[in-house]
Design a protein around this motif. Structure first.
Motif: not given
Lengths: 278, 266
Positions: B179-185, B254-261
């Motif tokens: 989970x900690x690596x998810x933002x970078x991925x 992808x930005x929306x997905x980042x925001x949602x996830x």
């Protein structure tokens, strides 16, 4: 001033015998002795504070008790058993809280119950109840769904405390847990911490606490005994009994005995504190 | 005085209006300039571009080519995702693996996707496999580098915290490190998708150049046909606009997905 020769009714909760920790720099091979010949018994149900100048190895001692760092010499025992590594019976509250940023308040508090040994044998409903109980105890009801970045420093500290307690550890290891808070919040939380620890309860029902702080007044306010450490290398320079009766109220801060004890401890670390900033 | 009021009035306009004002103005200027040219001039003009767009859409060519290119990008991206994530987690988690592979990775990274095209064509021919290889190669590096970064930069304190709560090693990887690596991925995925889209257009252009057109398709191929065979500059401009709009949409998605996830980030 009494050195650690207390009459022990029973076996101590924690026993540190000639514990030392030496770091070897990977490149240069230079050795640094962070902690040397540290001997201490912590009684069951005792609130023990460790104070000392910055860099005296307070956190190293705590991490070794937690099993996160291994001593390079000596031995640490809990209930007569050698400490080999980290375990949920020795809960840690970290200086920076170490909350999981992707978990809500509720899930942070329930993390150990869900993923670790403390939750073994509990049903989901029981875990939930326990999480709710501690969330309410620390005054976080209504904030369960928030994420750490939405919380103030004081609230994060409460989450960390609730998480620590929810795992039901036998020993609470707290590394400057109130250090990052402003003075007012800190004083309020000190009183609350004593309440949660069970100051009003029977001595036998209290948890064992090892609490690191750089606040001498904080140590005197909270502790049954204060361990004063000196640095280079870190070791026990004195153990002071805090003979102020419990439960302790805000008003004790203005009592003469409080001032005496604070002065006594300050006089023990003053020289090193000045050297540290010189 | 008047200038000051005018400036502030412009400043008060909604951002959307500000964003389209200048492009609209440029298009008007472009159209006026185009109208001064003789009717037979091949120079593209806004009105002709719109006409071309309508024709290409009506015939279905534009939509089909775009979908074909998008399909290749997605397929190549998935290959890169599998390779980049698995290798990235390994490299991020193990210092030994990282130190051994780093020199190889870093010496390939500056080689542009187009530079491996000759080899890709020789090995895989001029069809979809070659284009896929280019896309996967392009997308692989942002994914890998960001995964390695994400995994290796996981806050050690969080891992230690989990250990003191009696969480075992395997569970710690699943509940803390991943989970900690998810933002970078996710960031790596967004960048990878961007370069993959750029690479597919270039790859289709080049693959088309060798095959003589018509065989491999895709929007890059379409551009090549307009350039080399029908010499239709308006069609090329239509393709360019579609490529740009799609790149923008991918990025926004992808930005929306980042925001949602990642609701836990501010």
């Amino acid at each position: 001033m009494n050195v650690a020769t207390m009459p022990s009714k029973a076996q101590p909760k924690l026993r540190l015998r000639n514990v030392s920790k030496e770091y070897v720099a990977p490149r240069t091979g230079q050795r640094t002795l962070a902690v040397s010949d540290f001997t201490l018994d912590v009684r069951a149900g005792e609130f023990l504070c460790i104070v000392g100048p910055s860099g005296c190895g307070k956190s190293t001692v705590l991490n070794m008790i937690a099993g996160l760092d291994q001593p390079t010499g000596g031995d640490i025992e809990m209930d007569g058993h050698h400490v080999r590594g980290p375990g949920a019976e020795r809960g840690v509250m970290f200086q920076d809280y170490a909350l999981f940023p992707w978990k809500s308040v509720r899930d942070n508090v329930g993390f150990g119950l869900r993923h670790g040994t403390p939750g073994a044998g509990l049903t989901a409903a029981e875990r939930n109840d326990r999480v709710n109980h501690f969330v309410n105890m620390v005054g976080l009801a209504g904030a369960e769904a928030k994420f750490p970045h939405q919380l103030s420093g004081g609230m994060k500290q409460r989450v960390a405390l609730a998480r620590l307690l929810a795992n039901g550890p036998d020993v609470l290891l707290m590394d400057e847990p109130l250090g990052a808070l402003d003075a007012q919040t800190r004083m309020v939380l000190q009183v609350e911490l004593l309440r949660i620890w069970g100051e009003a309860a029977e001595e036998g029902d209290r948890k064992t606490v090892v609490f690191i702080t750089h606040g001498i007044d904080e140590a005197v306010f909270l502790a049954d005994r204060v361990v004063v450490m000196s640095s280079h290398p870190g070791r026990v320079s004195a153990v002071i009994d805090i003979d102020i009766p419990r439960p302790r109220r805000e008003s004790i801060r203005s009592e003469p005995r409080f001032g005496q004890l604070t002065d006594e401890i300050w006089s023990l670390i003053r020289d090193e504190a000045y050297q540290a900033i010189a | 005085m008047t200038t000051a009021t005018q400036t502030s009035r412009i400043a008060q306009l909604p951002p959307a209006v500000k964003a389209v004002t200048l492009p609209a103005l440029l298009i008007v200027v472009w159209q006026i300039w185009a109208m001064t040219l003789p009717e037979t001039s091949p120079a593209p003009a806004p009105a002709k571009v719109v006409q071309s767009f309508i024709e290409l859409t009506a015939s279905g060519d534009l939509v089909w080519s775009t979908l074909q290119s998008l399909g290749r990008v997605l397929a190549g991206f998935c290959v890169a995702l599998v390779l980049g994530l698995s290798l990235g987690v390994l490299m991020g988690a193990s210092r030994a693996v990282r130190e051994n592979l780093d020199p190889i990775i870093e010496s390939f990274r500056p080689i542009a996707p187009m530079a491996i095209l000759p080899i890709a064509i020789l090995w895989f021919g001029t069809g979809t496999p070659a284009a896929l290889t280019i896309v996967a190669y392009a997308a692989f590096f942002p994914l890998l580098v960001n995964t390695v970064y994400g995994v290796s930069r996981v806050d050690r304190q969080l891992v230690r915290a989990a250990q003191t709560m009696g969480v075992n090693r395997l569970r710690t990887i699943a509940t803390v490190i991943v989970p900690a690596a998810v933002p970078s991925v996710l960031l790596g995925s967004r960048l990878a998708m961007g370069v993959a889209w750029t690479a597919i257009i270039a790859a289709e252009l080049a693959v088309g150049a060798k095959s003589g057109g018509g065989t491999s398709g895709g929007i890059g191929q379409m551009m090549f046909v307009f350039y080399a065979y029908s010499i239709d500059l308006n069609g090329i401009v239509v393709c360019m606009i579609v490529v740009g709009v799609i790149a923008l949409m991918i990025d926004r998605l992808f930005r929306v997905a980042e925001h949602r996830l990642l609701p836990w980030r501010n």
